[in-house]
Write a protein that holds these residues in place. Sequence first.
Motif, short mmCIF file in Angstrom:
data_model
loop_
_atom_site.label_atom_id
_atom_site.label_comp_id
_atom_site.label_asym_id
_atom_site.label_seq_id
_atom_site.Cartn_x
_atom_site.Cartn_y
_atom_site.Cartn_z
N LEU A 220 -0.11 0.90 4.13
CA LEU A 220 0.91 1.77 5.16
C LEU A 220 1.41 3.10 4.71
CD1 LEU A 220 3.19 -1.28 6.39
CD2 LEU A 220 0.99 -0.60 7.45
N SER A 221 1.06 3.96 5.61
CA SER A 221 1.70 5.33 4.91
C SER A 221 2.35 6.17 6.03
CB SER A 221 0.32 6.34 4.30
OG SER A 221 -0.46 6.47 5.60
N TYR A 222 3.04 6.99 5.60
CA TYR A 222 3.92 7.87 6.38
C TYR A 222 4.20 9.52 6.07
CZ TYR A 222 7.62 9.64 9.63
OH TYR A 222 8.45 10.28 10.53
N LEU A 236 3.18 2.09 1.28
CA LEU A 236 3.46 0.80 0.85
C LEU A 236 2.15 0.19 0.87
CD1 LEU A 236 5.34 -1.51 0.18
CD2 LEU A 236 5.30 -2.09 2.79
N MET A 237 1.79 -0.49 -0.44
CA MET A 237 0.38 -1.01 -0.67
C MET A 237 0.79 -2.48 -1.20
SD MET A 237 -2.63 0.02 -3.05
CE MET A 237 -2.76 1.57 -2.31
N CYS A 238 0.19 -3.44 -0.43
CA CYS A 238 0.44 -4.85 -1.07
C CYS A 238 -0.98 -5.48 -0.70
CB CYS A 238 1.64 -5.54 -0.19
SG CYS A 238 1.12 -5.72 1.60
N ASN A 239 -1.14 -6.48 -1.44
CA ASN A 239 -2.19 -7.63 -1.29
C ASN A 239 -1.52 -9.12 -1.08
OD1 ASN A 239 -4.32 -9.64 -2.03
ND2 ASN A 239 -5.44 -7.90 -2.70
N TYR A 240 -1.51 -9.64 0.08
CA TYR A 240 -1.06 -10.93 0.60
C TYR A 240 -1.58 -11.92 -0.13
CZ TYR A 240 -4.42 -10.72 4.15
OH TYR A 240 -5.77 -10.73 4.86
N ASP A 244 0.69 -8.63 -4.99
CA ASP A 244 1.07 -7.56 -5.55
C ASP A 244 1.63 -6.49 -4.34
OD1 ASP A 244 0.28 -8.63 -7.99
OD2 ASP A 244 -1.83 -7.88 -7.88
N VAL A 245 2.68 -5.92 -4.85
CA VAL A 245 3.28 -5.04 -3.78
C VAL A 245 3.85 -3.77 -4.72
CG1 VAL A 245 5.25 -4.41 -2.19
CG2 VAL A 245 4.00 -6.89 -2.35
N THR A 246 3.47 -2.60 -4.27
CA THR A 246 3.64 -1.11 -4.64
C THR A 246 4.11 -0.27 -3.43
OG1 THR A 246 2.25 -1.30 -6.34
CG2 THR A 246 3.07 0.62 -6.17
N ALA A 247 5.18 0.23 -3.86
CA ALA A 247 5.86 1.39 -2.77
C ALA A 247 6.11 2.84 -3.32
CB ALA A 247 7.12 0.76 -2.15
N SER A 248 5.49 3.78 -2.77
CA SER A 248 5.89 5.32 -3.36
C SER A 248 6.54 5.93 -2.60
CB SER A 248 4.12 5.81 -3.86
OG SER A 248 3.56 4.71 -4.69
N PHE A 249 7.15 7.09 -3.26
CA PHE A 249 7.63 8.08 -2.43
C PHE A 249 7.27 9.43 -2.88
CE2 PHE A 249 10.98 11.31 -1.81
CZ PHE A 249 10.99 11.51 -0.35
N GLY A 262 4.58 15.89 -6.37
CA GLY A 262 5.01 14.80 -7.13
C GLY A 262 5.31 13.50 -6.35
N LYS A 263 5.78 12.37 -7.30
CA LYS A 263 5.98 11.02 -6.66
C LYS A 263 6.62 10.23 -7.47
CE LYS A 263 2.15 7.87 -8.42
NZ LYS A 263 1.25 6.91 -8.20
N VAL A 264 7.31 9.22 -7.07
CA VAL A 264 7.96 8.07 -7.66
C VAL A 264 7.63 6.59 -7.12
CG1 VAL A 264 10.06 8.25 -6.61
CG2 VAL A 264 9.99 7.08 -8.86
N ASP A 265 7.27 5.63 -7.95
CA ASP A 265 7.00 4.41 -7.12
C ASP A 265 7.62 3.13 -7.92
OD1 ASP A 265 5.76 3.36 -9.74
OD2 ASP A 265 3.68 4.26 -9.27
N SER A 266 7.61 2.14 -7.31
CA SER A 266 8.38 0.92 -7.45
C SER A 266 7.89 0.39 -8.87
CB SER A 266 8.17 -0.10 -6.45
OG SER A 266 6.84 -0.42 -6.12
N ASN A 267 7.05 0.81 -9.58
CA ASN A 267 6.70 0.25 -10.89
C ASN A 267 7.05 1.17 -11.87
OD1 ASN A 267 4.85 -1.56 -9.86
ND2 ASN A 267 3.43 -0.24 -9.76
N GLY A 268 7.96 2.14 -11.36
CA GLY A 268 8.95 2.75 -12.51
C GLY A 268 7.97 4.21 -13.01
#
Length: 307
Positions: A220-222, A236-240, A244-249, A262-268
């Motif tokens: 999902l992207s916005y 928001l990228m995930c594999n059900y 595995d779930v990763t979110a980025s801004f 630039g970006k920052v994601d949920s993996n630090g």
Amino acid sequence: MATMVPPIPTADDKKVDQKVDYSNLSCPIAFEELHREAMMSLKPELFEGLRFDFTKMLNQKFSLNHSVSMGPTEIPSQSAEVIKIPTANYEFGANFIDHPKLLLLGRAMTDGRVTARVKYDVFDNLTLKANAQLTSEPHMSQGMINFDYKGKDYRTQFQMGNGALLGASYIQSVTNHLSLGGEVFWAGQHRKSGVGYAARYNTDKMVATGQVASTGMVLLSYVQKVSEKVSLAADLMCNYLSRDVTASFGYDYILRQCRLRGKVDSNGVCAAFLEERLNMGLNFILSAELDHKKKDYKFGFGLTVGE
């Protein structure tokens, strides 16, 4: 009563009265480019070390490229620690562009890789695309051929690749802002197949995209266009199947002489990419990626000469 003037319809009233002209819808973008606005902010071309690119125009259609890069390269390791070795590489390229009908790109690297790309408009609505990469390593060479057909309000694509890879996609404009599509693929070498579905909604101020596949992938992207020079993106990228779930801004900021992404994601992981225009045909590039979880920090700078 006879002198009373009827109320003038407002802009909001006109929007309510507008109806979708299904016989005059625009052609949607290609299925493989559904997330292109978000990827511009969230997937900049990050690198580590030093990079120098030089482009020489020989005439209006033909140009040569020289690229030198020096920096560490990660090697596979069983431990969690990142192992890097210093490397240097030179790349020679040639471009032939007969806009907009024909595009030929070729690259040769000192590490033994050779890549080629072809884009040819066979007809006004039919485009042939081919990509190939040859390496000295056995079973690592790749090739792909795509046929892209653009209809009045739809687009379809068929692709073939090495490893008995077959795929097809179709996307249709449903309204002036909404398009729906699907894809199927078969990887004969790995005995895997799958189907996918996608939806894209775009206006002058925002783009929202959703994609799901039977392989377990959900993306999902916005993108929100704050102004002509500023846009914000999130995905928001995930594999059900593997959970595995990763979110980025991310952000994309265009100034008078530079562009900052630039970006920052949920993996630090935090990343930034700066392109500064120093003069006509001379750009300075800064790249940074900080992975706090793995304690892996990458910094790069480069120069690009030529248009």
